[in-house]
Design a protein around this motif. Structure first.
Motif, PDB file in Angstrom:
ATOM      1  N   LYS A  26       4.851   0.142  -9.229  1.00  0.00           N
ATOM      2  CA  LYS A  26       6.218  -0.357  -9.172  1.00  0.00           C
ATOM      3  C   LYS A  26       6.835   0.260  -7.928  1.00  0.00           C
ATOM      4  N   ILE A  27       7.303  -0.595  -7.036  1.00  0.00           N
ATOM      5  CA  ILE A  27       7.833  -0.129  -5.751  1.00  0.00           C
ATOM      6  C   ILE A  27       9.344   0.013  -5.821  1.00  0.00           C
ATOM      7  N   GLU A  28       9.830   1.168  -5.386  1.00  0.00           N
ATOM      8  CA  GLU A  28      11.259   1.420  -5.275  1.00  0.00           C
ATOM      9  C   GLU A  28      11.530   2.066  -3.925  1.00  0.00           C
ATOM     10  N   GLY A  29      12.786   2.069  -3.519  1.00  0.00           N
ATOM     11  CA  GLY A  29      13.136   2.749  -2.277  1.00  0.00           C
ATOM     12  C   GLY A  29      13.377   1.784  -1.142  1.00  0.00           C
ATOM     13  N   SER A  30      12.914   2.127   0.031  1.00  0.00           N
ATOM     14  CA  SER A  30      13.205   1.391   1.256  1.00  0.00           C
ATOM     15  C   SER A  30      12.890  -0.094   1.146  1.00  0.00           C
ATOM     16  N   LYS A  31      13.830  -0.909   1.574  1.00  0.00           N
ATOM     17  CA  LYS A  31      13.580  -2.345   1.603  1.00  0.00           C
ATOM     18  C   LYS A  31      12.617  -2.714   2.727  1.00  0.00           C
ATOM     19  N   TYR A  32      12.277  -1.752   3.559  1.00  0.00           N
ATOM     20  CA  TYR A  32      11.363  -1.990   4.674  1.00  0.00           C
ATOM     21  C   TYR A  32       9.935  -1.555   4.356  1.00  0.00           C
ATOM     22  N   TYR A  33       9.611  -1.341   3.074  1.00  0.00           N
ATOM     23  CA  TYR A  33       8.294  -0.812   2.699  1.00  0.00           C
ATOM     24  C   TYR A  33       7.140  -1.652   3.207  1.00  0.00           C
ATOM     25  N   HIS A  34       7.374  -2.921   3.462  1.00  0.00           N
ATOM     26  CA  HIS A  34       6.310  -3.826   3.901  1.00  0.00           C
ATOM     27  C   HIS A  34       6.094  -3.799   5.414  1.00  0.00           C
ATOM     28  N   GLU A  35       6.847  -2.999   6.143  1.00  0.00           N
ATOM     29  CA  GLU A  35       6.824  -3.063   7.596  1.00  0.00           C
ATOM     30  C   GLU A  35       5.825  -2.130   8.271  1.00  0.00           C
ATOM     31  N   GLY A  36       4.927  -1.539   7.537  1.00  0.00           N
ATOM     32  CA  GLY A  36       3.875  -0.790   8.191  1.00  0.00           C
ATOM     33  C   GLY A  36       3.893   0.693   7.955  1.00  0.00           C
ATOM     34  N   GLU A  37       3.312   1.418   8.906  1.00  0.00           N
ATOM     35  CA  GLU A  37       3.026   2.831   8.722  1.00  0.00           C
ATOM     36  C   GLU A  37       4.243   3.746   8.796  1.00  0.00           C
ATOM     37  N   SER A  38       5.379   3.251   9.282  1.00  0.00           N
ATOM     38  CA  SER A  38       6.572   4.095   9.369  1.00  0.00           C
ATOM     39  C   SER A  38       7.194   4.337   8.012  1.00  0.00           C
ATOM     40  N   VAL A  39       6.885   3.482   7.062  1.00  0.00           N
ATOM     41  CA  VAL A  39       7.423   3.597   5.715  1.00  0.00           C
ATOM     42  C   VAL A  39       6.303   4.087   4.811  1.00  0.00           C
ATOM     43  N   THR A  40       6.518   5.240   4.181  1.00  0.00           N
ATOM     44  CA  THR A  40       5.469   5.804   3.341  1.00  0.00           C
ATOM     45  C   THR A  40       6.036   6.254   1.997  1.00  0.00           C
ATOM     46  N   VAL A  41       5.147   6.484   1.065  1.00  0.00           N
ATOM     47  CA  VAL A  41       5.543   6.964  -0.257  1.00  0.00           C
ATOM     48  C   VAL A  41       6.061   8.401  -0.117  1.00  0.00           C
ATOM     49  N   VAL A  42       7.276   8.640  -0.613  1.00  0.00           N
ATOM     50  CA  VAL A  42       7.856   9.984  -0.572  1.00  0.00           C
ATOM     51  C   VAL A  42       7.836  10.654  -1.937  1.00  0.00           C
ATOM     52  N   SER A  43       7.685   9.862  -3.002  1.00  0.00           N
ATOM     53  CA  SER A  43       7.545  10.437  -4.334  1.00  0.00           C
ATOM     54  C   SER A  43       6.867   9.425  -5.248  1.00  0.00           C
ATOM     55  N   GLN A  44       6.305   9.950  -6.326  1.00  0.00           N
ATOM     56  CA  GLN A  44       5.656   9.086  -7.304  1.00  0.00           C
ATOM     57  C   GLN A  44       5.865   9.671  -8.689  1.00  0.00           C
ATOM     58  N   SER A  45       5.873   8.772  -9.680  1.00  0.00           N
ATOM     59  CA  SER A  45       6.019   9.196 -11.065  1.00  0.00           C
ATOM     60  C   SER A  45       5.219   8.247 -11.952  1.00  0.00           C
ATOM     61  N   PRO A  46       4.331   8.770 -12.759  1.00  0.00           N
ATOM     62  CA  PRO A  46       3.946  10.152 -12.960  1.00  0.00           C
ATOM     63  C   PRO A  46       3.338  10.771 -11.694  1.00  0.00           C
ATOM     64  N   ALA A  47       3.381  12.086 -11.652  1.00  0.00           N
ATOM     65  CA  ALA A  47       2.886  12.825 -10.490  1.00  0.00           C
ATOM     66  C   ALA A  47       1.366  12.789 -10.403  1.00  0.00           C
ATOM     67  N   ALA A  48       0.886  13.015  -9.194  1.00  0.00           N
ATOM     68  CA  ALA A  48      -0.562  13.117  -8.974  1.00  0.00           C
ATOM     69  C   ALA A  48      -1.125  14.221  -9.865  1.00  0.00           C
ATOM     70  N   GLY A  49      -2.283  13.934 -10.452  1.00  0.00           N
ATOM     71  CA  GLY A  49      -2.942  14.919 -11.292  1.00  0.00           C
ATOM     72  C   GLY A  49      -2.657  14.771 -12.779  1.00  0.00           C
ATOM     73  N   GLU A  50      -1.594  14.025 -13.122  1.00  0.00           N
ATOM     74  CA  GLU A  50      -1.300  13.820 -14.543  1.00  0.00           C
ATOM     75  C   GLU A  50      -2.330  12.864 -15.143  1.00  0.00           C
ATOM     76  N   VAL A  51      -2.625  13.035 -16.405  1.00  0.00           N
ATOM     77  CA  VAL A  51      -3.564  12.169 -17.102  1.00  0.00           C
ATOM     78  C   VAL A  51      -2.766  11.108 -17.855  1.00  0.00           C
ATOM     79  N   VAL A  52      -3.085   9.836 -17.585  1.00  0.00           N
ATOM     80  CA  VAL A  52      -2.360   8.707 -18.179  1.00  0.00           C
ATOM     81  C   VAL A  52      -3.356   7.663 -18.675  1.00  0.00           C
ATOM     82  N   PRO A  53      -2.909   6.765 -19.552  1.00  0.00           N
ATOM     83  CA  PRO A  53      -3.793   5.685 -20.004  1.00  0.00           C
ATOM     84  C   PRO A  53      -4.054   4.655 -18.903  1.00  0.00           C
TER      85      PRO A  53
END
Length: 71
Positions: A26-53
Motif C-alpha cells: 500500500k503506497i502512501e506519501g509523495s504523489k511523485y512516487y512513480h517518477e523514479g529514483e529520487s523518490v524512495t521509501v522512507v518508512s514501512q509498516s510492519p517494519a523489516a524483520g517482523e513475522v507476518v502471515p
C-alpha cells in the motif's frame, strides 16, 4: 514470513521485493512516487524483520529528495 527491508528503494523495487516475498503493498506519501529514483521509501509498516502471515499488506511511505519546481 519475515518482512523484507524496503526502505531506501524506489516504488518499483519495493513493489517487486514485497510481491516476490508473497506480500502486498500500500503506497502512501509523495504523489511523485512513480517518477523514479529520487523518490524512495522512507518508512514501512510492519517494519523489516517482523513475522507476518502470507499476503499481509505492507504500508510504505515515500519521500521526494530533490528540489522540485512547483510553479
Amino acid at each position: 514470513m519475515t518482512v523484507p527491508k524496503v526502505t531506501g528503494k524506489t516504488a518499483a523495487a519495493a513493489n517487486q521485493t514485497l510481491v516476490n516475498s508473497g506480500l502486498n503493498i500500500k503506497i502512501e506519501g509523495s504523489k511523485y512516487y512513480h517518477e523514479g529514483e529520487s523518490v524512495t521509501v522512507v518508512s514501512q509498516s510492519p517494519a523489516a524483520g517482523e513475522v507476518v502471515p502470507y499476503g499481509t499488506v505492507i504500508t510504505v511511505n515515500f519521500g521526494y529528495y530533490e528540489d522540485r519546481d512547483t510553479d
